[in-house]
Design a protein around this motif. Structure first.
Motif, PDB file in Angstrom:
ATOM      1  N   GLY A  38       0.805  -1.221   0.000  1.00 24.11           N
ATOM      2  CA  GLY A  38       0.000   0.000   0.000  1.00 24.11           C
ATOM      3  C   GLY A  38       0.835   1.266   0.000  1.00 24.11           C
ATOM      4  O   GLY A  38       2.004   1.272   0.365  1.00 24.11           O
ATOM      5  N   ASN A  39       0.194   2.358  -0.416  1.00 25.26           N
ATOM      6  CA  ASN A  39       0.852   3.663  -0.455  1.00 25.26           C
ATOM      7  C   ASN A  39       0.778   4.411   0.870  1.00 25.26           C
ATOM      8  O   ASN A  39       1.649   5.202   1.168  1.00 25.26           O
TER       9      ASN A  39
ATOM     10  N   ALA B 178      -9.092   2.622  -5.585  1.00 27.93           N
ATOM     11  CA  ALA B 178      -8.680   1.215  -5.615  1.00 27.93           C
ATOM     12  C   ALA B 178      -7.946   0.991  -6.928  1.00 27.93           C
ATOM     13  O   ALA B 178      -8.450   0.379  -7.867  1.00 27.93           O
ATOM     14  N   SER B 179      -6.729   1.535  -6.995  1.00 28.77           N
ATOM     15  CA  SER B 179      -5.930   1.436  -8.210  1.00 28.77           C
ATOM     16  C   SER B 179      -4.450   1.343  -7.833  1.00 28.77           C
ATOM     17  O   SER B 179      -4.073   1.522  -6.683  1.00 28.77           O
ATOM     18  N   ILE B 180      -3.647   1.067  -8.844  1.00 33.08           N
ATOM     19  CA  ILE B 180      -2.205   0.920  -8.655  1.00 33.08           C
ATOM     20  C   ILE B 180      -1.520   2.177  -9.163  1.00 33.08           C
ATOM     21  O   ILE B 180      -1.819   2.661 -10.255  1.00 33.08           O
ATOM     22  N   GLY B 181      -0.591   2.696  -8.389  1.00 36.58           N
ATOM     23  CA  GLY B 181       0.145   3.884  -8.783  1.00 36.58           C
ATOM     24  C   GLY B 181       0.876   4.459  -7.592  1.00 36.58           C
ATOM     25  O   GLY B 181       1.050   3.805  -6.565  1.00 36.58           O
ATOM     26  N   THR B 182       1.293   5.700  -7.729  1.00 38.37           N
ATOM     27  CA  THR B 182       1.972   6.385  -6.634  1.00 38.37           C
ATOM     28  C   THR B 182       1.198   7.639  -6.277  1.00 38.37           C
ATOM     29  O   THR B 182       0.485   8.206  -7.114  1.00 38.37           O
ATOM     30  N   ILE B 183       1.354   8.048  -5.048  1.00 42.42           N
ATOM     31  CA  ILE B 183       0.728   9.283  -4.595  1.00 42.42           C
ATOM     32  C   ILE B 183       1.741  10.400  -4.789  1.00 42.42           C
ATOM     33  O   ILE B 183       2.912  10.257  -4.403  1.00 42.42           O
TER      34      ILE B 183
ATOM     35  N   LYS C  41       3.909  13.838  -4.497  1.00 40.19           N
ATOM     36  CA  LYS C  41       4.640  14.364  -3.341  1.00 40.19           C
ATOM     37  C   LYS C  41       3.770  15.259  -2.459  1.00 40.19           C
ATOM     38  O   LYS C  41       3.825  15.187  -1.244  1.00 40.19           O
ATOM     39  N   ASN C  42       2.960  16.103  -3.052  1.00 51.94           N
ATOM     40  CA  ASN C  42       2.139  17.038  -2.284  1.00 51.94           C
ATOM     41  C   ASN C  42       0.692  16.561  -2.134  1.00 51.94           C
ATOM     42  O   ASN C  42      -0.121  17.266  -1.547  1.00 51.94           O
ATOM     43  N   ASP C  43       0.359  15.394  -2.669  1.00 45.83           N
ATOM     44  CA  ASP C  43      -1.011  14.870  -2.570  1.00 45.83           C
ATOM     45  C   ASP C  43      -1.228  14.178  -1.235  1.00 45.83           C
ATOM     46  O   ASP C  43      -0.308  13.591  -0.652  1.00 45.83           O
ATOM     47  N   LYS C  44      -2.465  14.236  -0.765  1.00 43.39           N
ATOM     48  CA  LYS C  44      -2.816  13.597   0.499  1.00 43.39           C
ATOM     49  C   LYS C  44      -3.575  12.301   0.283  1.00 43.39           C
ATOM     50  O   LYS C  44      -3.831  11.559   1.218  1.00 43.39           O
ATOM     51  N   THR C  45      -3.959  12.046  -0.959  1.00 44.71           N
ATOM     52  CA  THR C  45      -4.667  10.813  -1.299  1.00 44.71           C
ATOM     53  C   THR C  45      -4.399  10.475  -2.754  1.00 44.71           C
ATOM     54  O   THR C  45      -3.814  11.269  -3.490  1.00 44.71           O
ATOM     55  N   GLY C  46      -4.818   9.287  -3.161  1.00 46.46           N
ATOM     56  CA  GLY C  46      -4.581   8.841  -4.530  1.00 46.46           C
ATOM     57  C   GLY C  46      -4.710   7.341  -4.602  1.00 46.46           C
ATOM     58  O   GLY C  46      -5.476   6.740  -3.847  1.00 46.46           O
ATOM     59  N   PRO C  47      -3.931   6.707  -5.480  1.00 47.01           N
ATOM     60  CA  PRO C  47      -4.002   5.251  -5.599  1.00 47.01           C
ATOM     61  C   PRO C  47      -3.642   4.584  -4.262  1.00 47.01           C
ATOM     62  O   PRO C  47      -2.638   4.928  -3.639  1.00 47.01           O
ATOM     63  N   ALA C  48      -4.468   3.644  -3.825  1.00 50.66           N
ATOM     64  CA  ALA C  48      -4.240   2.970  -2.542  1.00 50.66           C
ATOM     65  C   ALA C  48      -3.091   1.972  -2.628  1.00 50.66           C
ATOM     66  O   ALA C  48      -2.413   1.721  -1.644  1.00 50.66           O
TER      67      ALA C  48
END
Length: 196
Positions: free
Chosen positions: A86-87, A103-108, A110-117
């Motif tokens: 998990g991220n 519910a996806s694959i990726g990276t969050i 640098k300044n994001d607080k949420t995104g791909p889990a």
């Protein structure tokens, strides 16, 4: 017979620094064709080709089932399952960007607080039945490789003869490619030389 070689931990600062650890000297990698040939030689009524076809179907179906979220248990061998890395999202919903955890694959970012889990997926194989650690410890037969036997004999001769006690294979660091830890005692990895 499982043959072992010696590896000396050369990672300075490690609690295991300077200690020798056994590592498995793998002889070969058996692919599906090799296993089918081996199985056909065990007085089975099935041909090598039939066995290979069944094994290939089994691999395809195991992959299919694990990607559907199921576990596949091969009695007395392993349970296969998919796991995630998990991220670690800070928020489930970020009102500033109107983004939710996905519910996806990726990276969050640098300044994001949420995104791909999920950062990535991995396949796990967990021993089961008669292939657990306790069962393996009961039935495995171990021996040193010729090189390790020679290193041990040389260390003994040097000690008896007044020399220093050394041996094994040194490494000045290395990668943690085998999944072991840098404290020694694990599997073939953890910054140790993987020589034979």
């Amino acid at each position: 017979m499982i043959e072992l070689y010696l590896s000396k931990n050369m990672i300075e600062g490690s609690a295991a620094y300077g200690k020798y650890y056994p590592r498995v000297s793998y002889k070969q990698t058996m692919n599906i064709h090799d296993m089918a040939k081996h199985m056909a030689e065990h007085n089975t009524p099935f041909s090598e080709g039939t066995i290979e076809g069944i094994l290939r179907d089994f691999v395809r179906c195991t992959r299919e089932q694990t990607l559907m979220g199921n576990t596949v248990k091969v009695d007395d061998l392993a349970i296969f399952k998919v796991s995630v890395i998990g991220n670690g999202s800070v928020l489930l919903y970020d009102p500033d960007t109107d983004k939710t955890i996905s519910a996806s694959i990726g990276t969050i970012g640098k300044n994001d607080k949420t995104g791909p889990a999920v950062q990535s997926l991995k396949l796990l194989a967990q021993a089961t039945g008669e292939y657990t650690r306790d069962e393996l410890n009961k039935v495995a037969k171990l021996a040193w490789t010729d090189k390790a036997s020679a290193e041990i004999a040389a260390a003994k001769a040097a000690t008896i003869g007044g020399g220093s006690n050394s041996g094994g294979s040194d490494n000045t660091g290395g990668d943690n490619n085998g999944g072991g830890d840098n404290n020694g005692g694990g599997d073939n990895g953890g910054g140790f030389d993987t020589g034979s």
